[in-house]
Scaffold this motif. Structure first.
Motif, PDB file in Angstrom:
ATOM      1  N   PHE A 141      37.012  36.317  35.878  1.00  0.00           N
ATOM      2  CA  PHE A 141      36.933  37.258  36.994  1.00  0.00           C
ATOM      3  C   PHE A 141      36.255  38.554  36.534  1.00  0.00           C
ATOM      4  O   PHE A 141      36.575  39.075  35.457  1.00  0.00           O
ATOM      5  N   CYS A 142      35.356  39.046  37.357  1.00  0.00           N
ATOM      6  CA  CYS A 142      34.709  40.335  37.111  1.00  0.00           C
ATOM      7  C   CYS A 142      35.365  41.384  38.009  1.00  0.00           C
ATOM      8  O   CYS A 142      35.463  41.207  39.232  1.00  0.00           O
ATOM      9  N   LEU A 143      35.842  42.474  37.381  1.00  0.00           N
ATOM     10  CA  LEU A 143      36.541  43.540  38.117  1.00  0.00           C
ATOM     11  C   LEU A 143      35.689  44.806  38.208  1.00  0.00           C
ATOM     12  O   LEU A 143      36.186  45.869  38.543  1.00  0.00           O
ATOM     13  N   ARG A 144      34.394  44.667  37.917  1.00  0.00           N
ATOM     14  CA  ARG A 144      33.505  45.831  37.848  1.00  0.00           C
ATOM     15  C   ARG A 144      33.332  46.509  39.201  1.00  0.00           C
ATOM     16  O   ARG A 144      33.113  47.715  39.277  1.00  0.00           O
ATOM     17  N   TYR A 145      33.454  45.722  40.269  1.00  0.00           N
ATOM     18  CA  TYR A 145      33.222  46.276  41.610  1.00  0.00           C
ATOM     19  C   TYR A 145      34.520  46.472  42.384  1.00  0.00           C
ATOM     20  O   TYR A 145      34.514  46.728  43.580  1.00  0.00           O
ATOM     21  N   THR A 146      35.657  46.342  41.695  1.00  0.00           N
ATOM     22  CA  THR A 146      36.968  46.521  42.311  1.00  0.00           C
ATOM     23  C   THR A 146      37.430  47.958  42.115  1.00  0.00           C
ATOM     24  O   THR A 146      37.136  48.586  41.080  1.00  0.00           O
ATOM     25  N   LYS A 147      38.144  48.488  43.081  1.00  0.00           N
ATOM     26  CA  LYS A 147      38.655  49.853  42.978  1.00  0.00           C
ATOM     27  C   LYS A 147      39.549  49.988  41.752  1.00  0.00           C
ATOM     28  O   LYS A 147      40.313  49.078  41.415  1.00  0.00           O
ATOM     29  N   GLU A 148      39.479  51.143  41.106  1.00  0.00           N
ATOM     30  CA  GLU A 148      40.197  51.354  39.856  1.00  0.00           C
ATOM     31  C   GLU A 148      41.704  51.173  40.011  1.00  0.00           C
ATOM     32  O   GLU A 148      42.359  50.553  39.163  1.00  0.00           O
TER      33      GLU A 148
END
Length: 737
Positions: A141-148
């Protein structure tokens, strides 16, 4: 116009966006909510999470929502709510993008392209999350574009609920049992061995009730909390003997052979004892051995499994190395290890452990079948390797244990009621990794070897064994989530939300309709199973002795029995050997020649196989294989499209259907009875469209070109040249570890 000798311009395009942005699939706008089971609660969630397609190195994937409940981790995209293109083999409880909390093996975070194991409290949160599962799936899973804030909640929640120690009552098993309506029967002809009648029926089925008895001494668990409520011991064993050392030193019956010989197990005394205690225990054991060595009992041979088989730590170490070969992040990693895969496989020692366990089961079978000798398996707790060997011996010698209901009853008897510590060995509560060991998985691997060597002998398929191994990590069934019957019974009391009174009503895993619909259930049955013919009643008297020999070696004459009825001539020399000797010395004493096992093995394999009689696994050389369906099913590069065992099974089914249709034409009045099983596996009709790892892997994804290094491609010749060349000898000794 360029001249003939002009050189084309070199491409100068440079991409300044990430691969995720190139292969972007618009984030879902409609709200997709997880499907929650009764008692399941949503704990945390994160939107705009990018899930990579595991088998492709191009970082393609899809956006969706990542959620964590008190039961599972789940990824939801816009396809999650759609019923289109559903697989024919679908689990109703755990979906393709669901991971039960107990199925999570390890979680890694990626920080600046470096992987780090995530445990406990986190100071910094990763930009990528990799989840390795115990069923060998890998989720990226990539969390780069998810809110902090959402990243902090979802990562902390997943790590906390899947990796930190917890109390038994916090398992989802109890939440589900208190909220779900229990309207399923659950037994499906499986004997649960929870009542005295179940044990007596088993004694009667195996003709062991003449020399053995089911006892009620442990009612209320007054003998030991580790023993089941009811169990079977030799008739000559007194209640006082059972009570004296909390059941230790007492031979407990497992199974009786057709010739009267029996398989027993015993929990050994602790090795570190003071002299006076050790002398008392020795005298007690000598008395027990002397008692069960007199007529009507057969000669006794003891086998200390702790000295003749690998330790639990060795088994755990080997499996930990072995599973790393299949936890593949991407296609590049797969092809990078492919060159030295066999040397890596051998270095794990996992297949060698399977071979040793099967060999031990053959040794025990030879004692029971040929030597007519009782075998007593000894282990510290008699709940680990004793369970493996006793179960294997029964699968090999008793055709009933090769039916689905018989195999499930065997697991209930030897493992669930027998007191195998599933909770500790599977580390469901994450309390101690030292206690973790894949003992039950070792049994399933050994049984699979028999299933793939003798398909017509088993009513269940390899798919059945695969989903049974997966069910170890589904905490809505009580079967694999307790250490003993006592632990299950003491934790059964509780308030049900539905009834407001009474104890929990746990589900059993043997009710497969909870996980699969009728179409999927067909995959659990083996269409090639040769059902045992029922004897003609008119010929029952004449066929009686022939029927009794069905468990003997194929086509070998029965050896003249040395018994008088159930009695054997008293063997004074045996009693002299037993008295005054310690267990270890007695185990090593053997009068038979050392090559007797090899003669037994070779003699059996030189004759035609009776699929309803004794089965001996082939354990020489490359006969021990990797359980491909379980370990390779999530690796597309390892699949053969339109090939493998599934293609063979489909061809055989075609021939069966043709033969049956011809028989229908010959005898119309038997048409319904004959054609009843023709369509038992309708999904196999077009094998060219299936993967070799069917039904877990379908041809839904494109074949991926091997991501070999450039240097490797340069070394390869043209395909036409390779076809014309003769085979060459390749020395792989340099790759062996």
């Amino acid at each position: 116009m360029l001249g003939g000798g002009a050189r084309a311009a070199k491409p100068s395009f440079v991409s300044y966006i990430s691969p995720e942005e190139i292969h972007i699939k618009e984030p879902i706008e409609k709200e997709v909510n997880p499907h929650l089971l009764p008692g399941e609660l949503l704990l945390c969630e994160a939107s705009t999470v990018y899930k990579y397609v595991q088998e492709d190195g191009s970082n393609r994937g899809t956006y969706g929502k990542l959620v964590c409940t008190n039961f599972k981790i789940s990824f939801l995209d816009d396809d999650s709510a759609s019923d289109d293109n559903e697989p024919q083999f679908k689990n109703k409880i755990v979906g393709e993008n669901d991971i039960t909390l107990q199925c999570v093996d390890q979680i890694y975070g990626v920080y600046d392209e470096k992987k780090k194991l995530l445990t406990g409290q986190l100071r910094k949160y990763p930009e990528k999350l990799i989840i390795y599962c115990k069923d060998l799936r890998v989720f990226n899973f990539c969390l780069r574009y998810t809110k902090e804030e959402e990243v902090k909640r979802i990562v902390s929640g997943i790590v906390h609920h899947s990796q930190t120690p917890k109390l038994l009552k916090r398992l989802f098993l109890f939440s589900y049992a208190s909220a779900a309506p229990n309207n399923t029967d659950g037994r499906n002809q499986t004997v649960m061995f929870e009542t005295l009648e179940d044990w007596r029926d088993e004694l009667e089925r195996t003709k062991g009730n003449v020399k053995y008895k089911a006892v009620t001494t442990n009612e209320g668990y007054r003998v030991s909390e580790k023993l089941p409520l009811y169990f079977v011991v030799p008739i000559c064993i007194s209640e006082e003997s059972i009570l004296k050392y909390e059941g230790r030193g007492i031979p407990i019956w497992c199974w009786s052979c057709h010739n009267g010989a029996a398989l027993l197990k015993m929990s050994a005394f602790p090795k570190e004892q003071d002299d006076s205690t050790s002398q008392m225990q020795k005298a007690f054991l000598d008395g027990i051995y002397k008692t069960i060595s007199k007529p009507p009992y057969e000669l006794l041979k003891m086998d200390d499994l702790s000295s003749s088989l690998p330790s639990l730590q060795d088994i755990q170490t080997a499996y930990t190395r072995f599973k790393q070969l299949f936890l593949i992040d991407n296609s590049t990693d797969f092809w990078a290890t492919d060159v030295k895969w066999f040397s890596l496989l051998e270095s794990t020692n996992w297949l060698e452990i399977i071979r040793r366990v099967l060999k031990k089961a053959i040794e025990v079978a030879e004692c029971l079948e040929i030597q007519h000798t009782n075998v007593l398996l000894i282990e510290e707790s008699a709940t680990d390797l004793c369970c493996v060997i006793s179960s294997l011996v029964q699968v090999m010698m008793d055709s009933y244990s090769r039916t689905k209901s018989g195999f499930q009853s065997l697991i209930q008897k030897e493992w669930v009621i027998g007191g195998h510590g599933f909770l500790d060995r599977c580390n469901h509560l994450h309390k101690s990794e030292k206690e973790e060991a894949p003992v039950f998985l070792l049994l399933l691997n050994c049984v699979w070897q028999l299933v793939q060597q003798y398909p017509p002998a088993f009513e269940f398929s390899e798919t059945y064994l695969t989903v049974l191994s997966d069910s170890l990590y589904v905490p809505i069934f009580s079967t694999f989530f307790f250490n003993s019957q006592h632990q299950r019974d003491t934790n059964k009391s509780g308030e049900s939300l539905k009834t407001q009174s009474g104890p929990f009503r746990f589900l059993t895993v043997w009710d497969w309709s909870v996980q699969f619909d009728p179409k999927a259930l067909a995959f659990l049955n083996n269409p090639l199973y040769a059902e045992k013919p029922k004897p003609d009643r008119s010929q029952r008297k004449t066929a009686r002795f022939k029927h009794q020999r069905q468990l003997s070696l194929p086509l070998t004459p029965a050896k003249p029995s040395t018994k008088r009825g159930f009695f054997r001539e008293e063997t004074d020399h045996l009693i002299k050997n037993i008295l005054g000797k310690r267990i270890g010395k007695f185990i090593n004493s053997s009068d038979e020649p050392p090559n007797s096992l090899r003669e037994f093995y070779d003699s059996w394999h030189s004759k035609p196989v009776d699929y309803h009689g004794l089965l001996l696994p082939r354990i020489d050389g490359p006969e021990i294989k990797v359980w491909a369906q379980r370990y390779l099913r999530w690796i597309p590069e390892a699949q053969l499209h339109g090939g493998g065992t599934i293609a063979t099974a489909a061809k055989i089914l075609d021939l069966m259907e043709e033969v049956q249709s011809l028989q229908v034409k010959m005898d119309e009045e038997h048409s319904q009875a004959v054609s009843g099983d023709v369509h038992s596996a309708p999904m196999l009709r077009n094998s060219a469209r299936l993967s070799s790892l069917f039904p877990f892997a379908l041809l839904q994804r494109q074949s991926v070109k091997p991501a070999l290094p450039t240097s490797t491609w340069k070394d390869l010749e043209d395909e036409d040249d390779l076809v014309k060349r003769d085979d060459e000898f390749v020395d792989l000794s340099g790759d062996m570890l």
